[in-house]
Write a protein that holds these residues in place. Structure first.
Motif, mmCIF file in Angstrom:
data_model
loop_
_atom_site.group_PDB
_atom_site.id
_atom_site.type_symbol
_atom_site.label_atom_id
_atom_site.label_comp_id
_atom_site.label_asym_id
_atom_site.label_seq_id
_atom_site.Cartn_x
_atom_site.Cartn_y
_atom_site.Cartn_z
ATOM 1 N N LEU A 11 -12.251 -7.712 19.055
ATOM 2 C CA LEU A 11 -11.089 -6.946 18.591
ATOM 3 C C LEU A 11 -11.457 -5.492 18.313
ATOM 4 N N TRP A 12 -11.549 -4.695 19.367
ATOM 5 C CA TRP A 12 -11.718 -3.254 19.220
ATOM 6 C C TRP A 12 -10.398 -2.655 18.736
ATOM 7 N N GLY A 13 -10.467 -1.757 17.773
ATOM 8 C CA GLY A 13 -9.226 -1.155 17.303
ATOM 9 C C GLY A 13 -9.467 -0.031 16.331
ATOM 10 N N GLY A 14 -8.591 0.092 15.349
ATOM 11 C CA GLY A 14 -8.697 1.122 14.329
ATOM 12 C C GLY A 14 -7.892 0.718 13.114
ATOM 13 N N SER A 15 -8.033 1.474 12.024
ATOM 14 C CA SER A 15 -7.408 1.118 10.750
ATOM 15 C C SER A 15 -6.637 2.281 10.143
ATOM 16 N N THR A 16 -5.650 1.937 9.317
ATOM 17 C CA THR A 16 -4.962 2.902 8.444
ATOM 18 C C THR A 16 -4.541 2.158 7.174
ATOM 19 N N SER A 17 -3.980 2.884 6.220
ATOM 20 C CA SER A 17 -3.326 2.258 5.068
ATOM 21 C C SER A 17 -1.950 2.882 4.899
ATOM 22 N N ALA A 18 -1.026 2.108 4.318
ATOM 23 C CA ALA A 18 0.367 2.537 4.233
ATOM 24 C C ALA A 18 0.532 3.862 3.479
ATOM 25 N N TYR A 19 -0.037 3.949 2.281
ATOM 26 C CA TYR A 19 0.253 5.141 1.473
ATOM 27 C C TYR A 19 -0.388 6.404 2.036
ATOM 28 N N GLN A 20 -1.461 6.262 2.797
ATOM 29 C CA GLN A 20 -2.130 7.434 3.363
ATOM 30 C C GLN A 20 -1.570 7.840 4.723
ATOM 31 N N PHE A 21 -0.762 6.982 5.328
ATOM 32 C CA PHE A 21 -0.362 7.187 6.714
ATOM 33 C C PHE A 21 1.148 7.181 6.937
ATOM 34 N N GLU A 22 1.865 6.307 6.255
ATOM 35 C CA GLU A 22 3.275 6.084 6.576
ATOM 36 C C GLU A 22 4.192 7.243 6.234
ATOM 37 N N GLY A 23 4.104 7.760 5.011
ATOM 38 C CA GLY A 23 5.156 8.659 4.558
ATOM 39 C C GLY A 23 6.416 7.867 4.274
ATOM 40 N N GLY A 24 7.582 8.530 4.365
ATOM 41 C CA GLY A 24 8.845 7.843 4.103
ATOM 42 C C GLY A 24 8.846 7.152 2.754
ATOM 43 N N TRP A 25 8.322 7.834 1.745
ATOM 44 C CA TRP A 25 8.032 7.204 0.452
ATOM 45 C C TRP A 25 9.282 6.665 -0.254
ATOM 46 N N ASP A 26 10.455 7.264 0.039
ATOM 47 C CA ASP A 26 11.685 6.781 -0.587
ATOM 48 C C ASP A 26 12.750 6.460 0.451
ATOM 49 N N ALA A 27 12.349 6.244 1.701
ATOM 50 C CA ALA A 27 13.300 6.027 2.797
ATOM 51 C C ALA A 27 13.747 4.568 2.868
ATOM 52 N N GLU A 28 15.006 4.385 3.178
ATOM 53 C CA GLU A 28 15.574 3.073 3.502
ATOM 54 C C GLU A 28 15.227 1.996 2.476
ATOM 55 N N GLY A 29 15.442 2.342 1.227
ATOM 56 C CA GLY A 29 15.333 1.351 0.165
ATOM 57 C C GLY A 29 13.956 1.132 -0.402
ATOM 58 N N LYS A 30 12.945 1.869 0.068
ATOM 59 C CA LYS A 30 11.595 1.679 -0.473
ATOM 60 C C LYS A 30 11.548 2.098 -1.935
ATOM 61 N N GLY A 31 10.893 1.293 -2.742
ATOM 62 C CA GLY A 31 10.670 1.662 -4.127
ATOM 63 C C GLY A 31 9.406 2.484 -4.260
ATOM 64 N N PRO A 32 9.247 3.219 -5.380
ATOM 65 C CA PRO A 32 8.040 4.022 -5.569
ATOM 66 C C PRO A 32 6.829 3.135 -5.870
ATOM 67 N N SER A 33 5.682 3.539 -5.340
ATOM 68 C CA SER A 33 4.418 2.888 -5.688
ATOM 69 C C SER A 33 3.649 3.783 -6.649
ATOM 70 N N VAL A 34 2.537 3.287 -7.158
ATOM 71 C CA VAL A 34 1.720 4.110 -8.052
ATOM 72 C C VAL A 34 1.215 5.356 -7.337
ATOM 73 N N GLN A 35 1.058 5.286 -6.027
ATOM 74 C CA GLN A 35 0.590 6.447 -5.274
ATOM 75 C C GLN A 35 1.684 7.506 -5.146
ATOM 76 N N ASP A 36 2.934 7.088 -5.202
ATOM 77 C CA ASP A 36 4.054 8.037 -5.098
ATOM 78 C C ASP A 36 4.291 8.791 -6.396
#
Length: 467
Positions: A11-36
């Motif tokens: 399984l060659w591939g790569g990694s990310t994490s949601a808070y460092q990569f996604e953005g859209g912190w309050d889009a489409e019903g997302k609640g705030p996380s501690v990172q926000d």
């Protein structure tokens, strides 16, 4: 003897994490996380509200991964995008976002590897005591159930908690609340116990709910070397190996807490509470992991500390740590360093692969390994030869470990595409793809293939034969 090559299903591939990569912190019903909502953003760096805007670029990003030839993509799900308050109502738009992402990956025959928790606890749960509140265990179990119900038909590879051991070392920096207790050490290990129970319950659910599902922990593991030939430095090295690495994995694999750490906590009057029946959960047969995922960046060199020793901040998040009577980390002059002061140790990568496989006899998958640097976009190109050299040496040692007899499932370096460093913002870049933004100027967020993109593409195409 015939030289062993990487398996055809590697399984060659790569990694990310949601808070460092996604953005859209309050889009489409997302609640705030501690990172926000966190206030302790390092001075001069950006927050995570936009990040790399993967929320609006996910199709383009998956296409770039497919062009590189990815066989897998390890990413995290934002708990508060799926369940905005951590418990209660499920956000259908959040489920839809991840369903679309998973389906797009599968369209290109990229195996999704999902991390359930990567430093971004829903802010509502944090206000209610976070990981220190024992209610978090049931909340995490419910969250796992929602994930398995919605994605388990297509996602067969799961990771529970990213770098649980690092959260114990750098908790405040990555959004972990240890409460206002006078006994911080006890609070930290109580948090750890709740995470262990959460992980075990998620493992049990996965094995019950996900057909052919596989699940494992994802700690950050360092090999450790004694600073000298003094016998006492070898004792200190053993202490660090247990307290930093194996204390966490021993619970996951063997269902027991290591005596060395428990003895240390007792001496410090800091033993955490274990309620009746909780060890039975950790020892449940279905709670055992199917593999061990781990993140590797550097090694540790260790001496027995002097009483007068104080922690020393080096650069970036590199800190020389000391635990009185147990261990003291020291610099290793035999190793070169990255632009941000991290020691580079490819042979340490081989060492830790061998050590993990020897201790636990489970398949291994690398879920982070990489080098951050000051990449610049010049005439539409990014020359990151230093990154190529870093990966060359590490992948060669991984191949040697494979030939030593270590069972390795895959390699998902950090990171697939540029994201926001927890400590250095957008200044510190890790990806094979450059995201055109600065610390506070978002620019056009366009994606640009770095030189490492083309190099890694060839590695995957040849299945590592030319390493």
């Amino acid at each position: 003897m015939k030289y062993k090559q990487f398996p055809t299903d590697f399984l060659w591939g790569g990694s990310t994490s949601a808070y460092q990569f996604e953005g859209g912190w309050d889009a489409e019903g997302k609640g705030p996380s501690v990172q926000d909502v966190r206030k302790n953003i390092p001075k001069g760096t950006t927050d995570f509200k936009v990040a790399s805007d993967h929320f609006n670029h996910w199709k383009e990003d998956v296409a770039l991964m497919a062009e590189m030839g990815f066989k897998s993509y390890r990413f995290s799900i934002s708990w508060s995008r799926v369940i905005p308050k951590g418990i209660g109502d499920v956000n259908k738009d959040g489920i839809k976002f991840y369903n679309n992402l998973i389906d797009e990956l599968l369209k290109f025959k990229i195996t999704p590897i999902i991390t359930m928790f990567h430093f971004d606890l829903p802010a509502a749960l944090d206000k209610d005591g976070g990981w220190l509140n024992p209610k978090i265990v049931d909340a995490f179990e419910n969250y796992a159930k929602v994930l398995f119900e919605n994605f388990g038909d297509r996602v067969k590879h799961w990771l529970t908690i990213n770098e649980q051991n690092i959260m114990m070392l750098f908790g405040e920096i990555v959004g972990i609340d240890f409460g206002k207790s006078d006994n911080k050490l006890k609070a930290k290990y109580q948090v750890n116990h709740h995470m262990m129970l959460s992980q075990a319950k998620a493992n049990i659910l996965c094995h019950k709910m996900v057909k052919e599902g596989k699940i494992g922990p994802a700690p950050n593991i360092n090999p450790a070397y004694p600073a000298s030939t003094k016998p006492i430095d070898n004792t200190a090295t053993f202490n660090l190996r247990i307290m930093r690495n194996f204390f966490f994995l021993d619970v996951a694999v063997f269902g027991r807490y290591h005596y060395l750490v428990l003895n240390y906590l007792e001496k410090q009057n800091s033993m955490f509470e274990i309620k009746e029946g909780e060890m039975d959960v950790l020892n449940d047969k279905l709670a055992k992991p199917d593999f061990i995922a781990f993140n590797y960046y550097a090694s540790s060199t260790v001496a027995m500390p002097e009483k007068s020793f104080k922690e020393q901040k080096l650069t970036d998040q590199q800190v020389i740590r000391s635990l009185e009577g147990m261990y003291q980390q020291v610099p290793n002059d035999n190793l070169t360093k990255t632009q941000f002061g991290w020691e580079i140790d490819p042979i340490g990568f081989r060492n830790v692969l061998r050590e993990l496989y020897d201790r636990y006899n489970l398949p291994l998958i690398i879920t982070e390994n990489g080098i951050g640097g000051h990449d610049k976009l010049i005439d539409g190109k990014v020359d990151d030869q230093y990154r190529i050299e870093y990966y060359k040496y590490h992948l060669k040692e991984m191949k040697v470990a494979l030939n030593d007899g270590v069972e390795i499932m895959g390699y998902n370096p950090w990171s697939a595409i540029d994201l926001i460093s927890t400590h250095e913002g957008s200044t510190k870049r890790y990806g094979f793809v450059f995201v055109n933004r600065d610390e506070f100027d978002l620019k056009d967020m366009s994606r640009h293939r770095k030189e490492s993109f083309f190099w890694y593409k060839d590695v995957i195409k040849t299945n590592g034969k030319n390493l």
